[in-house]
Design a protein around this motif. Structure first.
Motif, PDB file in Angstrom:
ATOM      1  N   UNK A 176       0.800  -1.409   0.015  1.00 39.37           N
ATOM      2  CA  UNK A 176      -0.019   0.028   0.164  1.00 39.37           C
ATOM      3  C   UNK A 176       0.865   1.239  -0.095  1.00 39.37           C
ATOM      4  N   UNK A 177       0.423   2.403  -0.050  1.00 40.67           N
ATOM      5  CA  UNK A 177       1.025   3.672  -0.335  1.00 40.67           C
ATOM      6  C   UNK A 177       0.544   4.700   0.887  1.00 40.67           C
ATOM      7  N   UNK A 178      -0.356   4.174   1.562  1.00 40.86           N
ATOM      8  CA  UNK A 178      -0.847   4.995   2.856  1.00 40.86           C
ATOM      9  C   UNK A 178      -0.832   4.372   3.993  1.00 40.86           C
ATOM     10  N   UNK A 179      -0.702   5.125   4.959  1.00 41.84           N
ATOM     11  CA  UNK A 179      -0.859   4.711   6.254  1.00 41.84           C
ATOM     12  C   UNK A 179      -2.269   4.796   7.135  1.00 41.84           C
ATOM     13  N   UNK A 180      -2.416   3.784   7.882  1.00 44.07           N
ATOM     14  CA  UNK A 180      -3.827   4.083   8.576  1.00 44.07           C
ATOM     15  C   UNK A 180      -3.470   3.999  10.213  1.00 44.07           C
ATOM     16  N   UNK A 181      -4.169   4.674  10.986  1.00 45.19           N
ATOM     17  CA  UNK A 181      -4.006   4.858  12.404  1.00 45.19           C
ATOM     18  C   UNK A 181      -4.570   3.596  13.171  1.00 45.19           C
ATOM     19  N   UNK A 182      -3.796   2.926  14.087  1.00 44.90           N
ATOM     20  CA  UNK A 182      -4.187   1.742  14.689  1.00 44.90           C
ATOM     21  C   UNK A 182      -4.796   2.172  15.960  1.00 44.90           C
ATOM     22  N   UNK A 183      -3.956   2.945  16.653  1.00 44.20           N
ATOM     23  CA  UNK A 183      -4.137   3.318  18.322  1.00 44.20           C
ATOM     24  C   UNK A 183      -3.361   4.697  18.606  1.00 44.20           C
ATOM     25  N   UNK A 184      -3.795   5.275  19.470  1.00 48.74           N
ATOM     26  CA  UNK A 184      -3.009   6.541  20.215  1.00 48.74           C
ATOM     27  C   UNK A 184      -2.346   5.952  21.464  1.00 48.74           C
ATOM     28  N   UNK A 185      -1.266   6.526  21.483  1.00 46.87           N
ATOM     29  CA  UNK A 185      -0.335   6.184  22.438  1.00 46.87           C
ATOM     30  C   UNK A 185       0.471   7.341  23.245  1.00 46.87           C
ATOM     31  N   UNK A 186       0.407   7.194  24.499  1.00 45.91           N
ATOM     32  CA  UNK A 186       0.971   8.478  25.184  1.00 45.91           C
ATOM     33  C   UNK A 186       2.610   8.330  25.730  1.00 45.91           C
ATOM     34  N   UNK A 187       3.307   9.011  25.364  1.00 49.18           N
ATOM     35  CA  UNK A 187       4.653   9.090  25.758  1.00 49.18           C
ATOM     36  C   UNK A 187       4.871   9.350  27.230  1.00 49.18           C
ATOM     37  N   UNK A 188       5.688   8.596  27.758  1.00 50.26           N
ATOM     38  CA  UNK A 188       6.074   8.836  29.272  1.00 50.26           C
ATOM     39  C   UNK A 188       6.681  10.105  29.425  1.00 50.26           C
ATOM     40  N   UNK A 189       7.215  10.407  30.556  1.00 52.80           N
ATOM     41  CA  UNK A 189       7.388  11.732  31.107  1.00 52.80           C
ATOM     42  C   UNK A 189       8.923  12.292  30.257  1.00 52.80           C
ATOM     43  N   UNK A 190       9.696  11.026  29.816  1.00 52.92           N
ATOM     44  CA  UNK A 190      10.759  11.369  29.024  1.00 52.92           C
ATOM     45  C   UNK A 190      10.816  11.289  27.471  1.00 52.92           C
ATOM     46  N   UNK A 191       9.677  10.943  27.092  1.00 53.90           N
ATOM     47  CA  UNK A 191       9.188  11.062  25.621  1.00 53.90           C
ATOM     48  C   UNK A 191       9.321   9.441  25.082  1.00 53.90           C
TER      49      UNK A 191
END
Length: 252
Positions: free
Chosen positions: A200-215
């Protein structure tokens, strides 16, 4: 009195220092001169890293019934005394009454002494002169995002992996620190885990993740087909949008 961090523009580059200057006058005009559009770097976003000068282009479109004669240097300013002045604009006719005046300024994080608090919404002040003596002085004629450059990595493992097994994707989000001239972890930000099939040529979003305090980032997903995994950060007013390079996983 407004405190600004600029002295002069030499050869298109800024020379910065702490300096107190009188506050700019309020908006003023004579006649029918109007500003119809202000564009900064095409998309209204300026991203500054830690090691290279960036040329910021400003275009102001103005109109008057007699036509536009010219424009003064544009002032750019933002939080924590951030300030820059462009070179003399060049005005190009759109038609008999309208012209677009364009100028630029180089901003170098190594010599311009930016502070991290200077990131955010910046504004453009513009003075336009018409052929018949009319003029317009407009504070905050336009605005743009002045951003610290972001970086993002992604690594998916194991490689290869059997279909239906768990894949762990790790990475790190960082942004430019203008005061240390290094990149540092950008913590507690929401980042999207995205997937693209190998064909494929395009990305799809699987989920949203939150970075920890250090990124740092870490999440899991289930292997289904060969493809690329990456993290993508949408950016905000102070940090630029960025997507990591995709990491290919072979599913057997």
């Amino acid at each position: 009195m407004r405190i600004r961090a600029s002295v002069a523009v030499v050869g298109g580059a800024l020379a910065l220092s702490a300096l107190a200057v009188p506050a700019a006058q309020a908006d003023g005009s004579q006649g029918d001169t109007k500003i119809t559009k202000v564009v900064v770097d095409g998309d209204g976003k300026v991203s500054i890293g830690t090691s290279a000068a960036v040329t910021v282009k400003v275009s102001v479109t103005a109109t008057d019934n007699s036509g536009i004669k010219g424009a003064d240097e544009f002032d750019l300013y933002g939080p924590d005394n951030g300030y820059a002045t462009t070179g003399k604009p060049t005005c190009t006719k759109v038609n008999a009454t309208t012209s677009t005046c364009t100028a630029s300024v180089k901003i170098d994080p190594r010599t311009d002494y930016l502070t991290n608090k200077s990131a955010g919404t910046w504004y453009v002040d513009a003075w336009i002169d018409a052929n018949d003596g009319d003029y317009l002085w407009k504070e905050k004629a336009g605005s743009f995002s002045f951003q610290r450059t972001s970086k993002l990595t992604a690594n998916a493992a194991p490689e290869p992996v059997k279909k239906g097994r768990t894949i762990t994707v790790t990475g790190a989000l960082s942004r430019a620190n203008w005061e240390t001239l290094k990149f540092g972890g950008y913590g507690s930000q929401s980042v999207q885990l995205q997937f693209r099939k190998k064909s494929a040529s395009a990305y799809t979003t699987l989920k949203t993740v939150k970075a920890d305090s250090k990124g740092n980032l870490k999440t899991t997903t289930t292997a289904s087909v060969d493809g690329y995994y990456r993290f993508s950060f949408a950016g905000n007013s102070s940090a630029s949008a960025v997507s990591a390079a995709g990491d290919l996983v072979d599913v057997q």
